[in-house]
Design a protein around this motif. Structure first.
Motif, PDB file in Angstrom:
ATOM      1  N   GLN A 120       0.728  -1.335  -0.142  1.00  0.00           N
ATOM      2  CA  GLN A 120       0.032   0.085   0.089  1.00  0.00           C
ATOM      3  C   GLN A 120       0.971   1.123  -0.033  1.00  0.00           C
ATOM      4  OE1 GLN A 120      -3.185   1.000   2.774  1.00  0.00           O
ATOM      5  NE2 GLN A 120      -4.279  -0.978   2.522  1.00  0.00           N
ATOM      6  N   VAL A 121       1.942   1.165   0.787  1.00  0.00           N
ATOM      7  CA  VAL A 121       2.848   2.334   0.792  1.00  0.00           C
ATOM      8  C   VAL A 121       3.434   2.684  -0.576  1.00  0.00           C
ATOM      9  CG1 VAL A 121       5.303   3.077   1.540  1.00  0.00           C
ATOM     10  CG2 VAL A 121       3.758   2.283   3.114  1.00  0.00           C
ATOM     11  N   GLU A 122       3.761   1.646  -1.315  1.00  0.00           N
ATOM     12  CA  GLU A 122       4.281   1.876  -2.846  1.00  0.00           C
ATOM     13  C   GLU A 122       3.376   2.599  -3.493  1.00  0.00           C
ATOM     14  OE1 GLU A 122       7.321   1.995  -3.678  1.00  0.00           O
ATOM     15  OE2 GLU A 122       7.750   1.690  -1.613  1.00  0.00           O
ATOM     16  N   LEU A 123       2.134   1.987  -3.629  1.00  0.00           N
ATOM     17  CA  LEU A 123       0.947   2.524  -4.391  1.00  0.00           C
ATOM     18  C   LEU A 123       0.536   3.906  -3.850  1.00  0.00           C
ATOM     19  CD1 LEU A 123      -1.562   2.215  -6.484  1.00  0.00           C
ATOM     20  CD2 LEU A 123      -2.721   1.108  -4.655  1.00  0.00           C
ATOM     21  N   GLY A 124       0.485   4.281  -2.705  1.00  0.00           N
ATOM     22  CA  GLY A 124       0.286   5.440  -2.145  1.00  0.00           C
ATOM     23  C   GLY A 124       1.185   6.428  -2.424  1.00  0.00           C
ATOM     24  N   LYS A 125       2.603   6.119  -2.733  1.00  0.00           N
ATOM     25  CA  LYS A 125       3.519   6.967  -2.988  1.00  0.00           C
ATOM     26  C   LYS A 125       3.261   7.351  -4.370  1.00  0.00           C
ATOM     27  CE  LYS A 125       7.816   5.575  -1.951  1.00  0.00           C
ATOM     28  NZ  LYS A 125       8.664   4.700  -2.136  1.00  0.00           N
ATOM     29  N   LYS A 126       2.916   6.560  -5.200  1.00  0.00           N
ATOM     30  CA  LYS A 126       2.683   6.998  -6.674  1.00  0.00           C
ATOM     31  C   LYS A 126       1.489   8.117  -6.719  1.00  0.00           C
ATOM     32  CE  LYS A 126       4.370   2.909  -9.002  1.00  0.00           C
ATOM     33  NZ  LYS A 126       4.253   1.840  -7.966  1.00  0.00           N
ATOM     34  N   LEU A 127       0.380   7.508  -5.846  1.00  0.00           N
ATOM     35  CA  LEU A 127      -0.781   8.413  -5.812  1.00  0.00           C
ATOM     36  C   LEU A 127      -0.360   9.806  -5.552  1.00  0.00           C
ATOM     37  CD1 LEU A 127      -3.381   5.755  -4.886  1.00  0.00           C
ATOM     38  CD2 LEU A 127      -2.994   6.703  -7.076  1.00  0.00           C
ATOM     39  N   TYR A 128       0.392   9.880  -4.189  1.00  0.00           N
ATOM     40  CA  TYR A 128       0.768  11.106  -3.804  1.00  0.00           C
ATOM     41  C   TYR A 128       1.550  11.945  -4.595  1.00  0.00           C
ATOM     42  CZ  TYR A 128       2.683  14.010  -0.039  1.00  0.00           C
ATOM     43  OH  TYR A 128       3.086  15.095   0.947  1.00  0.00           O
ATOM     44  N   PHE A 129       2.148  11.559  -5.639  1.00  0.00           N
ATOM     45  CA  PHE A 129       2.783  12.232  -6.678  1.00  0.00           C
ATOM     46  C   PHE A 129       2.320  12.332  -7.753  1.00  0.00           C
ATOM     47  CE2 PHE A 129       6.505  11.440  -3.636  1.00  0.00           C
ATOM     48  CZ  PHE A 129       7.405  12.491  -4.098  1.00  0.00           C
ATOM     49  N   ASP A 130       0.933  11.763  -7.884  1.00  0.00           N
ATOM     50  CA  ASP A 130       0.566  11.869  -9.312  1.00  0.00           C
ATOM     51  C   ASP A 130      -0.465  13.090  -9.397  1.00  0.00           C
ATOM     52  OD1 ASP A 130      -0.893  11.239 -11.556  1.00  0.00           O
ATOM     53  OD2 ASP A 130      -0.860   9.114 -11.433  1.00  0.00           O
TER      54      ASP A 130
ATOM     55  N   THR B 211      -7.543   6.711  -0.872  1.00  0.00           N
ATOM     56  CA  THR B 211      -7.008   7.660   0.382  1.00  0.00           C
ATOM     57  C   THR B 211      -6.458   6.622   1.316  1.00  0.00           C
ATOM     58  OG1 THR B 211      -9.221   7.365   1.160  1.00  0.00           O
ATOM     59  CG2 THR B 211      -8.611   9.395  -0.208  1.00  0.00           C
ATOM     60  N   GLU B 212      -6.822   5.458   1.442  1.00  0.00           N
ATOM     61  CA  GLU B 212      -6.208   4.391   2.315  1.00  0.00           C
ATOM     62  C   GLU B 212      -4.548   4.325   1.868  1.00  0.00           C
ATOM     63  OE1 GLU B 212      -8.550   1.055   3.134  1.00  0.00           O
ATOM     64  OE2 GLU B 212      -6.688  -0.209   3.896  1.00  0.00           O
ATOM     65  N   ALA B 213      -4.523   4.252   0.728  1.00  0.00           N
ATOM     66  CA  ALA B 213      -3.136   3.998   0.203  1.00  0.00           C
ATOM     67  C   ALA B 213      -2.225   5.131   0.586  1.00  0.00           C
ATOM     68  CB  ALA B 213      -3.027   3.658  -1.389  1.00  0.00           C
ATOM     69  N   ILE B 214      -2.636   6.505   0.066  1.00  0.00           N
ATOM     70  CA  ILE B 214      -1.867   7.537   0.403  1.00  0.00           C
ATOM     71  C   ILE B 214      -1.808   7.725   1.725  1.00  0.00           C
ATOM     72  CG2 ILE B 214      -2.207  10.266   0.186  1.00  0.00           C
ATOM     73  CD1 ILE B 214      -3.845   9.976  -2.371  1.00  0.00           C
ATOM     74  N   ALA B 215      -2.753   7.541   2.878  1.00  0.00           N
ATOM     75  CA  ALA B 215      -2.454   7.700   4.150  1.00  0.00           C
ATOM     76  C   ALA B 215      -1.252   6.703   4.514  1.00  0.00           C
ATOM     77  CB  ALA B 215      -3.890   7.073   4.736  1.00  0.00           C
ATOM     78  N   GLU B 216      -1.395   5.345   4.191  1.00  0.00           N
ATOM     79  CA  GLU B 216      -0.349   4.328   4.665  1.00  0.00           C
ATOM     80  C   GLU B 216       0.888   5.026   4.279  1.00  0.00           C
ATOM     81  OE1 GLU B 216      -1.792   2.120   6.158  1.00  0.00           O
ATOM     82  OE2 GLU B 216      -0.094   0.379   6.235  1.00  0.00           O
ATOM     83  N   PHE B 217       1.088   5.693   2.945  1.00  0.00           N
ATOM     84  CA  PHE B 217       2.346   6.225   2.630  1.00  0.00           C
ATOM     85  C   PHE B 217       2.660   7.034   3.688  1.00  0.00           C
ATOM     86  CE2 PHE B 217       4.365   9.711  -0.018  1.00  0.00           C
ATOM     87  CZ  PHE B 217       5.766   9.391   0.152  1.00  0.00           C
ATOM     88  N   GLU B 218       1.699   8.077   3.807  1.00  0.00           N
ATOM     89  CA  GLU B 218       2.046   9.259   4.853  1.00  0.00           C
ATOM     90  C   GLU B 218       2.399   8.691   6.152  1.00  0.00           C
ATOM     91  OE1 GLU B 218      -0.840  12.671   2.577  1.00  0.00           O
ATOM     92  OE2 GLU B 218      -1.614  11.407   4.267  1.00  0.00           O
TER      93      GLU B 218
END
Lengths: 317, 317
Positions: free
Chosen positions: A27-37, A148-155
């Protein structure tokens, strides 16, 4: 030494940042992409990282942020670093947690100006995202809840351990200088720690901006009152973390304080009824700069390309 | 195998991307920070990476870029990836090399809207930059020449080797499919390689947009004529690299072609007088997608914080 460190920590109102546990790495890796997208914005130009820039202390270092069509935002972008430790998100606490927060700017007309429906349509049109969501969540459903779950996990991984102050808390008495230690003592004896405490050195309560003296704001931000509707909550803001505060200028919810010196002076007078001398102020500022920790370190993510069917950005409509 | 690969390469108009040699690593690290630093813009919001986003093929994936105060740019942002191989920089070739290019957007009122003087004042006010310039250049002088030299040195590292097509060129005959190979044959026999050749599959000449049929442009961009003043150079644009073209949509100097299918169709008709069938077009597109190489991989840089004396960004003035 361990025993000494344990004692020191137990006696101090600030505690070291603890390592992240129980994280979902996929989830962190997916969230990182979404955070930068930036395709999560209408323009295709603004990503989470635009205003919470991880090269710059998790902020944009602007008084108030720039949104879609260069709209001037109403408030200073708080740092995303260590934000998982906050009791709530946004200055007025209107989101309970990082997951709830992440959905806000995407659909805010003054920020990323997209809609959750459009953002999901964009993601669904990109095969590499479709595969990654399936890998992460076990089935092919893509919705804003999962985004938002994935972004939060990255955060949650964006913590900054190992500051010199934490090294000191953990028993290395040479990690901070005598002046910095004096600054910390002043920070405690003057009452700053009443609100700025715990692992984030803040983030654990709402407090009124302007306790002893009123805060003369030009910003229309009302704080917690905007959420509760109670007049008593006017100017009640979440106490910001002071971790990495050297990097998160300018200060306060309205970004009106440009320097740490100015922020310490105003806080002393308005919140504590105390006018710090220049020397005291400088010592507190020196202490505050020991709170800069190891910044998040990761490879710049590569985003999967859009396809012929991906809805196109509309920056100028 | 080596002999076979050597023969294959010698006979092909496209050559594999060669490794970077003779790079100044200290300059690269400094240049990377500067490339990501939005304080080189007046607003404090726009960095080189805003429009040449290294998460997105070195482009912004917009028809034309967004500049200071959300101004709509006049032209499509070309990819920074492999741009060191271009015979000149910008679509109209007005900069001889990457170093000359890098100074342009910083001071362009429609892009980063700063001045070279202001950008240097910002950098000089940041002690960590001052130390790094001294480490890199041997003395404490900081000027636009050194700033752009460092950025250009970083950009020289932004090459994308190891695409499936390069693997094929280097002798791995299974690296591309039969359909992709047919696409490449069509790309050669139809005449595309006349301009799109060499290691960058382009970037080595200026050509007229609209040779057989005129190009009906809505964009006012004039191409090389804007540099030379010669009417004969009207609509002469630098042939873009096709490396990573799957990621660098939309296409042409005006970004008017949204998909590769559309771009291949227009190029065939206007430049070659050839109407590709749907099947031919699809094969060429399949070939073009084999040109996606390894994207630059590096740790997200952490920028040194501003100080009390750093000129503040002016996003809304």
């Amino acid at each position: 030494m361990t025993a000494v460190a344990g004692v020191a920590m137990a006696n101090e109102p600030i505690s070291p940042i603890a390592p992240v546990k129980e994280i979902n790495l996929a989830q962190v890796e997916l969230g990182k992409k979404l955070y930068f997208d930036p395709r999560l914005s209408k323009s295709g130009f603004i990503s989470c990282n635009s205003c919470h820039n991880l090269s710059m202390g998790g902020t944009d270092n602007l008084k108030t942020s720039i949104g879609h069509n260069w709209q001037q935002g109403p408030i200073n972008a708080p740092t995303v670093l260590n934000s998982s430790m906050n009791l709530a998100q946004f200055w007025d606490g209107r989101a309970a947690d990082l997951k709830e927060q992440a959905g806000g700017p995407i659909a805010n007309p003054g920020e990323m100006a997209s809609t959750h429906t459009l953002a999901i349509d964009v993601i669904k049109s990109i095969p590499q995202y479709v595969v990654e969501f399936k890998q992460v969540f076990g089935d092919s459903e893509i919705n804003i809840d999962r985004v938002t779950e994935a972004i939060a996990e990255f955060e949650k991984t964006l913590i900054t351990p190992n500051s010199r102050f934490d090294q000191w808390l953990l028993g290395d008495k040479d990690a901070i200088t005598a002046t910095e230690l004096e600054g910390y003592q002043l920070f405690k004896t003057s009452g700053c720690v009443a609100c700025h405490n715990g692992p984030a050195v803040g983030g654990s309560s709402f407090q009124k901006m302007g306790v002893v003296e009123p805060y003369k704001a030009t910003s229309p931000a009302e704080g917690l009152a905007a959420v509760t509707g109670k007049d008593a909550d006017r100017f009640m803001f979440k106490v910001p973390t002071l971790r990495n505060v050297e990097m998160t200028y300018p200060y306060f919810h309205d970004g009106e304080a440009e320097t740490l010196t100015e922020a310490v002076d105003i806080m002393g007078r308005l919140q504590l009824g105390k006018k710090f001398t220049d020397e005291e102020n400088a010592k507190i500022v020196a202490f505050l700069k020991t709170l800069t920790g190891d910044q998040p370190s990761f490879l710049m993510p590569i985003l999967p390309p859009s396809t012929d069917s991906t809805p196109r950005p509309q920056p100028f409509d």
